[in-house]
Design a protein around this motif. Structure first.
Motif, short mmCIF file in Angstrom:
data_model
loop_
_atom_site.label_atom_id
_atom_site.label_comp_id
_atom_site.label_asym_id
_atom_site.label_seq_id
_atom_site.Cartn_x
_atom_site.Cartn_y
_atom_site.Cartn_z
N ASN A 86 -18.67 33.48 -28.15
CA ASN A 86 -19.57 34.60 -28.44
C ASN A 86 -20.57 34.27 -29.55
O ASN A 86 -21.26 35.17 -30.05
N GLY A 87 -20.65 33.00 -29.91
CA GLY A 87 -21.58 32.59 -30.94
C GLY A 87 -20.99 32.64 -32.34
O GLY A 87 -21.57 32.10 -33.28
N HIS A 88 -19.82 33.28 -32.47
CA HIS A 88 -19.15 33.38 -33.77
C HIS A 88 -17.77 32.74 -33.75
O HIS A 88 -17.26 32.34 -34.79
N THR A 89 -17.16 32.67 -32.57
CA THR A 89 -15.80 32.14 -32.46
C THR A 89 -15.47 31.88 -31.00
O THR A 89 -16.24 32.21 -30.10
N VAL A 90 -14.31 31.30 -30.76
CA VAL A 90 -13.71 31.22 -29.43
C VAL A 90 -12.79 32.42 -29.29
O VAL A 90 -11.87 32.60 -30.10
N GLN A 91 -13.05 33.25 -28.29
CA GLN A 91 -12.26 34.46 -28.10
C GLN A 91 -11.70 34.50 -26.69
O GLN A 91 -12.37 34.12 -25.73
N CYS A 92 -10.47 34.98 -26.58
CA CYS A 92 -9.80 35.06 -25.28
C CYS A 92 -9.44 36.50 -24.98
O CYS A 92 -8.57 37.09 -25.63
N GLY A 93 -10.13 37.10 -24.01
CA GLY A 93 -9.83 38.46 -23.57
C GLY A 93 -8.62 38.46 -22.67
O GLY A 93 -8.55 37.68 -21.71
N LEU A 94 -7.64 39.33 -22.95
CA LEU A 94 -6.36 39.28 -22.25
C LEU A 94 -6.38 40.01 -20.92
O LEU A 94 -5.55 39.74 -20.04
N ASN A 95 -7.28 40.96 -20.75
CA ASN A 95 -7.49 41.69 -19.48
C ASN A 95 -6.29 42.52 -19.03
O ASN A 95 -6.43 43.65 -18.58
N LYS A 176 0.74 21.66 -27.61
CA LYS A 176 0.39 21.63 -26.18
C LYS A 176 -0.09 22.98 -25.67
O LYS A 176 -0.85 23.04 -24.70
N HIS A 177 0.32 24.05 -26.31
CA HIS A 177 -0.10 25.38 -25.83
C HIS A 177 -1.53 25.68 -26.25
O HIS A 177 -2.32 26.21 -25.45
N VAL A 178 -1.89 25.33 -27.48
CA VAL A 178 -3.28 25.50 -27.90
C VAL A 178 -4.18 24.56 -27.10
O VAL A 178 -5.34 24.88 -26.82
N GLN A 179 -3.63 23.43 -26.69
CA GLN A 179 -4.42 22.48 -25.90
C GLN A 179 -4.85 23.10 -24.57
O GLN A 179 -5.92 22.73 -24.03
N GLU A 180 -4.07 24.02 -24.05
CA GLU A 180 -4.46 24.71 -22.81
C GLU A 180 -5.77 25.48 -23.00
O GLU A 180 -6.51 25.69 -22.04
N ILE A 181 -6.02 25.91 -24.23
CA ILE A 181 -7.30 26.56 -24.55
C ILE A 181 -8.38 25.52 -24.78
O ILE A 181 -9.49 25.61 -24.24
N ILE A 182 -8.05 24.49 -25.55
CA ILE A 182 -9.02 23.45 -25.90
C ILE A 182 -9.56 22.73 -24.67
O ILE A 182 -10.74 22.35 -24.61
N ASP A 183 -8.72 22.56 -23.65
CA ASP A 183 -9.14 21.85 -22.44
C ASP A 183 -10.35 22.49 -21.78
O ASP A 183 -11.06 21.83 -21.00
N HIS A 184 -10.61 23.75 -22.07
CA HIS A 184 -11.73 24.46 -21.45
C HIS A 184 -12.98 24.52 -22.33
O HIS A 184 -13.99 25.12 -21.95
N PHE A 185 -12.92 23.91 -23.50
CA PHE A 185 -14.05 24.00 -24.43
C PHE A 185 -15.34 23.45 -23.84
O PHE A 185 -16.44 23.94 -24.13
N VAL A 186 -15.22 22.42 -23.02
CA VAL A 186 -16.42 21.82 -22.44
C VAL A 186 -17.17 22.81 -21.54
O VAL A 186 -18.38 22.68 -21.31
N GLU A 187 -16.46 23.84 -21.09
CA GLU A 187 -17.07 24.84 -20.21
C GLU A 187 -17.66 26.02 -20.97
O GLU A 187 -18.36 26.85 -20.39
N ILE A 188 -17.38 26.12 -22.26
CA ILE A 188 -17.89 27.24 -23.06
C ILE A 188 -18.52 26.72 -24.36
O ILE A 188 -18.39 27.36 -25.40
N GLN A 189 -19.17 25.60 -24.28
CA GLN A 189 -19.71 24.99 -25.50
C GLN A 189 -20.75 25.86 -26.18
O GLN A 189 -20.84 25.87 -27.40
N TYR A 190 -21.54 26.58 -25.40
CA TYR A 190 -22.66 27.32 -25.97
C TYR A 190 -22.41 28.82 -26.00
O TYR A 190 -21.59 29.35 -25.23
N LYS A 191 -23.16 29.49 -26.87
CA LYS A 191 -23.06 30.93 -27.04
C LYS A 191 -23.23 31.67 -25.72
O LYS A 191 -24.08 31.32 -24.91
N ASN A 192 -22.39 32.68 -25.51
CA ASN A 192 -22.42 33.56 -24.34
C ASN A 192 -21.91 32.91 -23.06
O ASN A 192 -22.01 33.51 -21.98
#
Length: 322
Positions: A86-95, A176-192
């Motif tokens: 979101n331009g300020h952090t990595v956020q995960c909506g739980l839905n 390894k659990h946080v890595q499940e989040i980190i593995d997707h960083f390449v897909e959300i590199q930029y704001k929004n």
């Protein structure tokens, strides 16, 4: 009445002629935390977060601060999570609205809405809260809204609207659990940018021991800084490898991809600690009042806090005399 308390009062009462433009905010420069109150008046309140958790000042209340009851935290929800930059952090909506907390001194049941991270450019800073002057390299917040209200948006500005769980990270073993989040960083590199990811049990992200914690009443740590949060900060830390933390520092950018400029890393996305005023800090166990381990870990992080306090002192004095 202590000098620090007087300085807090002066800082909260400062008025200024000029205002920053629009409702844009950042963590640095003219739109940084020192200026948030110009566009967001709540940010200048007297119950703001984060704070420095001073163990010598805590009030131990084992009867009131019983173990928190976690419901649904041990299973992966059926719905996907939404991971976003979101331009300020990595956020995960739980839905999925099946994960709840209750007990532990909470008067109501709170529904998990999202979790996000705050981290620093170096290992000596990054967490929003500090412990006896020590900052940690990263902090995770799991944000919940009061089930008595219809949703997060309605709860966010209510005095009992939110409950946030805070967790400190320390450099250690590969997570390894946080890595499940980190593995997707390449897909959300930029704001929004955002994607859907497989859900994981929230228990996997948290420490094993959750009975020792601090409690105080505070606010959102980002604008609009509503003073609507019951904070729970756990004493046990989460381990993360240095190379994993580097991924937070170097692959997540605060600017939009369409800007055309050089990518700007999101680092140091944390608000400085705020004045306690007359609030009380509670603890769920006597060991948290005299935490000798916390005393041993005050190092360069403490010097950074000291520099912030000195800076605040001179700003308050200058504003007072002018």
């Amino acid at each position: 009445m202590t000098i620090l308390y007087l300085l807090c009062i002066i800082a909260s009462q400062l008025t200024v002629v000029f205002s920053s433009a629009g409702n844009v905010w950042t963590y640095k420069d003219s739109l940084g935390p020192d200026h948030w109150h110009l566009d967001y008046p709540h940010c200048g309140g007297i119950r703001q977060s984060p704070i420095d958790l001073q163990t010598r000042d805590v009030v131990v209340d084992q009867a009131y601060l019983s173990p928190i009851i976690f419901s649904g935290y041990d299973r992966a929800p059926k719905l996907f999570y939404t991971l976003e930059n979101n331009g300020h952090t990595v956020q995960c909506g739980l839905n999925d609205k099946t994960m709840e907390i209750s007990g532990g001194g909470l008067r109501d049941t709170y529904v998990a809405e999202q979790f996000h991270f705050h981290w620093g450019a170096t290992d000596e800073r990054g967490s929003e809260h500090s412990l006896n002057g020590k900052h940690f390299p990263m902090e995770m917040h799991i944000v919940h809204y009061n089930k008595r209200y219809e949703n997060f948006s309605i709860s966010v500005d209510k005095s009992d609207g939110l409950a946030v769980l805070g967790f400190f990270f320390e450099i250690g073993r590969f997570n390894k659990h946080v890595q499940e989040i980190i593995d997707h960083f390449v897909e959300i590199q930029y704001k929004n940018e955002n994607i859907t990811i497989n859900s994981i049990p929230l228990n996997d992200l948290m420490p094993a021991r959750l009975t020792n914690y601090f409690r105080y009443i505070g606010s959102l740590t980002t604008p609009p800084c509503y003073e609507s949060v019951t904070w729970t900060i756990f004493n046990e830390t989460i381990e993360i490898a240095e190379e994993q933390l580097v991924q937070f520092r170097t692959t997540i950018f605060e600017n939009d991809k369409s800007d055309g400029g050089l990518p700007m890393d999101i680092t140091d996305d944390y608000r400085p600690v705020q004045c306690m005023f007359r609030r009380r800090l509670y603890a769920s166990h006597p060991s948290l009042k005299y935490n000798m381990e916390a005393g041993k870990t005050i190092n360069s992080g403490a010097s950074y806090v000291l520099s912030r306090l000195v800076f605040t002192y001179f700003v308050c004095v200058w504003s007072f005399v002018t």
